[in-house]
Design a protein around this motif. Structure first.
Motif, mmCIF file in Angstrom:
data_model
loop_
_atom_site.group_PDB
_atom_site.id
_atom_site.type_symbol
_atom_site.label_atom_id
_atom_site.label_comp_id
_atom_site.label_asym_id
_atom_site.label_seq_id
_atom_site.Cartn_x
_atom_site.Cartn_y
_atom_site.Cartn_z
ATOM 1 N N ALA A 142 -5.510 -7.635 7.223
ATOM 2 C CA ALA A 142 -6.692 -8.128 7.941
ATOM 3 C C ALA A 142 -7.766 -8.579 6.951
ATOM 4 C CB ALA A 142 -7.231 -7.047 8.864
ATOM 5 N N GLY A 143 -7.991 -7.781 5.914
ATOM 6 C CA GLY A 143 -9.014 -8.110 4.923
ATOM 7 C C GLY A 143 -8.706 -9.372 4.139
ATOM 8 N N ILE A 151 0.091 -4.867 14.900
ATOM 9 C CA ILE A 151 -0.386 -5.654 13.757
ATOM 10 C C ILE A 151 -0.037 -7.128 13.953
ATOM 11 C CG2 ILE A 151 -0.041 -6.025 11.271
ATOM 12 C CD1 ILE A 151 0.477 -2.967 11.078
ATOM 13 N N GLY A 172 -4.867 -2.834 7.239
ATOM 14 C CA GLY A 172 -6.229 -3.149 6.794
ATOM 15 C C GLY A 172 -6.242 -4.193 5.695
ATOM 16 N N ALA A 173 -5.306 -4.088 4.766
ATOM 17 C CA ALA A 173 -5.241 -5.066 3.675
ATOM 18 C C ALA A 173 -4.913 -6.459 4.202
ATOM 19 C CB ALA A 173 -4.196 -4.631 2.652
ATOM 20 N N ASN A 195 0.130 6.460 7.222
ATOM 21 C CA ASN A 195 -1.054 6.048 6.468
ATOM 22 C C ASN A 195 -0.777 4.815 5.621
ATOM 23 O OD1 ASN A 195 -2.253 8.299 7.563
ATOM 24 N ND2 ASN A 195 -2.223 9.487 5.678
ATOM 25 N N ARG A 199 0.854 -1.185 0.000
ATOM 26 C CA ARG A 199 0.000 0.000 0.000
ATOM 27 C C ARG A 199 0.889 1.233 0.000
ATOM 28 N NH1 ARG A 199 -2.702 -3.593 -1.102
ATOM 29 N NH2 ARG A 199 -4.813 -4.106 -0.459
ATOM 30 N N ASP A 210 -0.944 1.942 7.953
ATOM 31 C CA ASP A 210 -2.340 1.699 8.336
ATOM 32 C C ASP A 210 -3.105 0.995 7.216
ATOM 33 O OD1 ASP A 210 -1.903 2.939 10.782
ATOM 34 O OD2 ASP A 210 -2.766 4.857 10.148
ATOM 35 N N LYS A 211 -2.896 1.447 5.986
ATOM 36 C CA LYS A 211 -3.556 0.814 4.834
ATOM 37 C C LYS A 211 -3.114 -0.644 4.689
ATOM 38 C CE LYS A 211 -4.222 4.898 1.901
ATOM 39 N NZ LYS A 211 -3.805 5.527 0.619
#
Length: 135
Positions: free
Chosen positions: A64-65, A92, A61-62, A54, A47, A57-58
């Motif tokens: 986790a997704g 994380i 999220g990726a 940021n 990301r 953070d992105k």
């Protein structure tokens, strides 16, 4: 820990090269940071963002997704390693953090306390700054 079986320099060089190769936004605008997840063979998630925090953070999220366990590889950043990025990496669930820039002393202390292997630029190239149980 499989990812730490490689020496710091080859591990960091391979991970940082893969991160750079995947930075399409950086290629276009030349002013963004990146955070990636390296599994030892390939960059599985990447990301980019103008902010280094940021970008991480992105990536969180990726991961986790996609159901990727951050402990199964290394987080790779383009930015300098400050204590807040080390703390995010630990939250994380990462066990290895790689960056091209030397860490702050506080970042090293925090990584050591969190059991996080920190690989970054040292006086003689990529250096392992912390000792972990995985070694």
């Amino acid at each position: 820990d499989r990812i730490l079986q490689a020496l710091p320099a080859p591990l960091a060089d391979g991970a940082l090269a893969a991160l750079r190769a995947g930075q399409s936004l950086q290629d276009a605008v030349r002013s963004v940071h990146a955070a990636g997840f390296w599994d030892g063979a390939q960059m599985r998630a990447l990301r980019e963002d103008v902010g280094r925090h940021n970008a991480l953070d992105k990536l969180a999220g990726a991961l986790a997704g996609q159901g990727i366990d951050a402990a199964a590889g290394a987080l790779v950043l383009t930015s300098r390693l400050s204590v807040d990025l080390v703390q995010k990496a630990a939250m994380i669930g990462a066990r290895v953090l790689i960056a091209p820039s030397a860490p702050t002393a506080l970042a090293v202390a925090e990584a050591q306390a969190a059991g996080l292997a920190l690989i970054a630029r040292g006086p003689d190239g990529p250096t392992l700054y912390t000792e972990t149980e995985a070694e």
